[in-house]
Scaffold this motif. Structure first.
Motif, PDB file in Angstrom:
ATOM      1  N   THR A   1      -9.160  -4.000  -6.326  1.00  0.00           N
ATOM      2  CA  THR A   1      -9.692  -5.123  -7.344  1.00  0.00           C
ATOM      3  C   THR A   1      -8.970  -6.326  -6.986  1.00  0.00           C
ATOM      4  O   THR A   1      -9.398  -7.470  -7.621  1.00  0.00           O
ATOM      5  CB  THR A   1      -9.395  -4.614  -8.804  1.00  0.00           C
ATOM      6  OG1 THR A   1      -8.059  -4.211  -9.092  1.00  0.00           O
ATOM      7  CG2 THR A   1     -10.225  -3.358  -8.947  1.00  0.00           C
ATOM      8  N   SER A   2      -7.874  -6.229  -6.097  1.00  0.00           N
ATOM      9  CA  SER A   2      -6.956  -7.581  -6.174  1.00  0.00           C
ATOM     10  C   SER A   2      -6.032  -7.190  -5.088  1.00  0.00           C
ATOM     11  O   SER A   2      -5.952  -6.294  -4.428  1.00  0.00           O
ATOM     12  CB  SER A   2      -6.040  -8.021  -7.484  1.00  0.00           C
ATOM     13  OG  SER A   2      -5.369  -7.024  -7.672  1.00  0.00           O
ATOM     14  N   TYR A   3      -5.345  -8.399  -4.591  1.00  0.00           N
ATOM     15  CA  TYR A   3      -4.552  -8.444  -3.618  1.00  0.00           C
ATOM     16  C   TYR A   3      -3.211  -7.445  -4.070  1.00  0.00           C
ATOM     17  O   TYR A   3      -2.395  -6.811  -3.343  1.00  0.00           O
ATOM     18  CB  TYR A   3      -3.900  -9.870  -3.010  1.00  0.00           C
ATOM     19  CG  TYR A   3      -2.866  -9.614  -2.106  1.00  0.00           C
ATOM     20  CD1 TYR A   3      -3.068  -9.522  -0.680  1.00  0.00           C
ATOM     21  CD2 TYR A   3      -1.497  -9.867  -2.373  1.00  0.00           C
ATOM     22  CE1 TYR A   3      -2.203  -9.468   0.292  1.00  0.00           C
ATOM     23  CE2 TYR A   3      -0.511 -10.084  -1.312  1.00  0.00           C
ATOM     24  CZ  TYR A   3      -0.833  -9.826  -0.185  1.00  0.00           C
ATOM     25  OH  TYR A   3       0.323  -9.630   0.802  1.00  0.00           O
ATOM     26  N   GLU A   4      -2.860  -7.604  -5.286  1.00  0.00           N
ATOM     27  CA  GLU A   4      -1.713  -6.917  -5.642  1.00  0.00           C
ATOM     28  C   GLU A   4      -2.173  -5.487  -5.783  1.00  0.00           C
ATOM     29  O   GLU A   4      -1.148  -4.662  -5.402  1.00  0.00           O
ATOM     30  CB  GLU A   4      -1.404  -7.324  -7.389  1.00  0.00           C
ATOM     31  CG  GLU A   4      -0.946  -8.806  -7.406  1.00  0.00           C
ATOM     32  CD  GLU A   4      -1.936 -10.031  -6.942  1.00  0.00           C
ATOM     33  OE1 GLU A   4      -1.307 -11.017  -6.619  1.00  0.00           O
ATOM     34  OE2 GLU A   4      -3.041  -9.560  -7.132  1.00  0.00           O
ATOM     35  N   ASP A   5      -3.543  -5.161  -6.022  1.00  0.00           N
ATOM     36  CA  ASP A   5      -3.687  -3.796  -6.055  1.00  0.00           C
ATOM     37  C   ASP A   5      -3.776  -3.176  -4.623  1.00  0.00           C
ATOM     38  O   ASP A   5      -3.222  -1.947  -4.315  1.00  0.00           O
ATOM     39  CB  ASP A   5      -5.173  -3.863  -6.484  1.00  0.00           C
ATOM     40  CG  ASP A   5      -5.817  -2.196  -6.707  1.00  0.00           C
ATOM     41  OD1 ASP A   5      -5.135  -1.241  -6.681  1.00  0.00           O
ATOM     42  OD2 ASP A   5      -7.258  -2.294  -6.617  1.00  0.00           O
ATOM     43  N   LEU A   6      -3.996  -4.123  -3.618  1.00  0.00           N
ATOM     44  CA  LEU A   6      -4.093  -3.608  -2.216  1.00  0.00           C
ATOM     45  C   LEU A   6      -2.496  -3.421  -1.675  1.00  0.00           C
ATOM     46  O   LEU A   6      -2.425  -2.485  -1.160  1.00  0.00           O
ATOM     47  CB  LEU A   6      -4.771  -4.882  -1.477  1.00  0.00           C
ATOM     48  CG  LEU A   6      -4.438  -4.757   0.119  1.00  0.00           C
ATOM     49  CD1 LEU A   6      -5.121  -3.352   0.932  1.00  0.00           C
ATOM     50  CD2 LEU A   6      -4.847  -5.829   0.830  1.00  0.00           C
TER      51      LEU A   6
ATOM     52  N   ALA B   1      -0.118  -2.382  -3.608  1.00  0.00           N
ATOM     53  CA  ALA B   1       0.438  -1.245  -3.935  1.00  0.00           C
ATOM     54  C   ALA B   1      -0.372   0.273  -3.686  1.00  0.00           C
ATOM     55  O   ALA B   1      -0.043   1.039  -4.132  1.00  0.00           O
ATOM     56  CB  ALA B   1       0.172  -1.484  -5.782  1.00  0.00           C
ATOM     57  N   GLY B   2      -1.333  -0.068  -2.825  1.00  0.00           N
ATOM     58  CA  GLY B   2      -1.983   1.282  -2.442  1.00  0.00           C
ATOM     59  C   GLY B   2      -1.347   2.269  -1.745  1.00  0.00           C
ATOM     60  O   GLY B   2      -0.272   1.965  -1.096  1.00  0.00           O
TER      61      GLY B   2
END
Length: 340
Positions: A15-20, A22-23
């Protein structure tokens, strides 16, 4: 890694760069790096991913790109940005005029890539090529698929006033950008974004996302997501005529067009029969004047639109020079009209 973990299917829709960042990603192994890749790209957009794959030690066989094209008044032949980067990396370069298996079959037989990756290559791959590599053909597309399939996804998203876009990775099929999705990462479209700035962000995102998911792809562990064709929209190839501003539309629609069509084909209008490019603009105060009517507000040049005035910040006149509107507003009479 346990057998259960090895058999787990992974979803990579962020959903966002931050989500990426933390993947959860599978580690890159020597076996992953041994699989051979034919990279196909042409413009600046394709460069960050190519550089990232090279930096991380993936086995790049070669780069295919568009042939050198004549540029400028002297029509000097110029290579694509991807060709220049490939040569600097010491990679073989193929500039096939057409993707006709009858003409490039010998090259493909020699290369025998395990995987083909395309990023703004410039041509649709025929079925004979799509079926060639054992790990298929992956395409990087700068839109929130199935929205904005086609040639101008970044400009189309900005012009439509979309609030977000995405970097999407799909398994290529014979249709136009309609393959099953491996991954995507959403990105907000900011008010100051234009096509070059947003394209740059999405290109940088591709250099992060695709290398991270390749280990799972090689192992067959990605949970593919089919596109919903009923939600698809088409981003057509841009033409010069698309840049004509329409002051009967809203001021924001005109601002979006100016941002979207920077630098090409550019947004333009006419004044006293002469063509002017509007390079930068913003929405000013509401108004109820005739479309295109000039308002000289202090040292600002405003043009009436459907709902509000368009504040022209910089423009380019018939002489081809960029000028700030505050330096030339006196050239346009109060109550006169742009658009004619």
């Amino acid at each position: 890694m346990t057998k259960a973990a090895q058999e787990k299917l992974h979803q990579y829709f962020f959903t966002s760069y931050e989500d990426l960042t933390a993947g959860d990603f599978l580690p890159l192994t020597a076996q992953d790096k041994s699989k051979s890749i034919l990279y196909m790209g042409s413009p600046d957009f394709s460069l960050p991913l190519l550089q990232s794959l090279a930096d991380q030690g993936f086995n790049l066989l070669a780069v295919a790109t568009q042939p050198d094209r004549p540029v400028g008044r002297k029509q000097q032949l110029m290579p694509t940005p991807a060709k220049l980067l490939a040569e600097s990396l010491g990679l073989p370069v193929y500039t096939w005029p057409k993707l006709d298996p009858a003409h490039i079959g010998d090259d493909l037989d020699t290369l025998q890539p395990d995987l083909i990756i395309t990023s703004a290559y410039g041509n649709i791959l025929p079925p004979e090529i799509l079926d060639l590599p054992p790990y298929g053909c992956l395409n990087v597309h700068p839109s929130l698929l199935p929205r904005w399939r086609g040639a101008s996804p970044v400009a189309s998203a900005i012009m439509a006033g979309d609030q977000e876009t995405a970097l999407s990775i799909m398994e290529m099929g014979p249709g136009l950008d309609d393959g099953d999705l491996l991954a995507s990462c959403r990105l907000p479209i900011l008010a100051e974004d234009d096509t070059p700035s947003l394209s740059c962000k999405l290109a940088d995102l591709s250099a992060i996302l695709l290398p991270k998911i390749l280990p799972a792809w090689y192992r067959g562990l990605i949970d593919l997501r089919p596109q919903d064709d009923s939600q698809s929209t088409y981003a057509k190839k841009l033409e010069k005529a698309d840049g004509l501003l329409d002051f009967s539309q809203t001021a924001q629609a005109n601002v979006n067009k100016i941002r979207a069509l920077t630098p090409w084909p550019g947004s333009y209008t006419f004044y006293d029969g002469k063509r002017y490019k509007i390079l930068q603009a913003s929405v000013a105060a509401p108004c109820s004047l005739q479309p295109g009517q000039v308002v000289r507000h202090e040292r600002e040049l405003w043009l009436a639109c459907q709902d509000a005035c368009l504040r022209v910040e910089s423009l380019q006149g018939p002489n081809g020079k960029r000028v700030e509107a505050s330096d030339c507003f006196h050239n346009f009479a109060e109550g006169s009209y742009f658009g004619i």
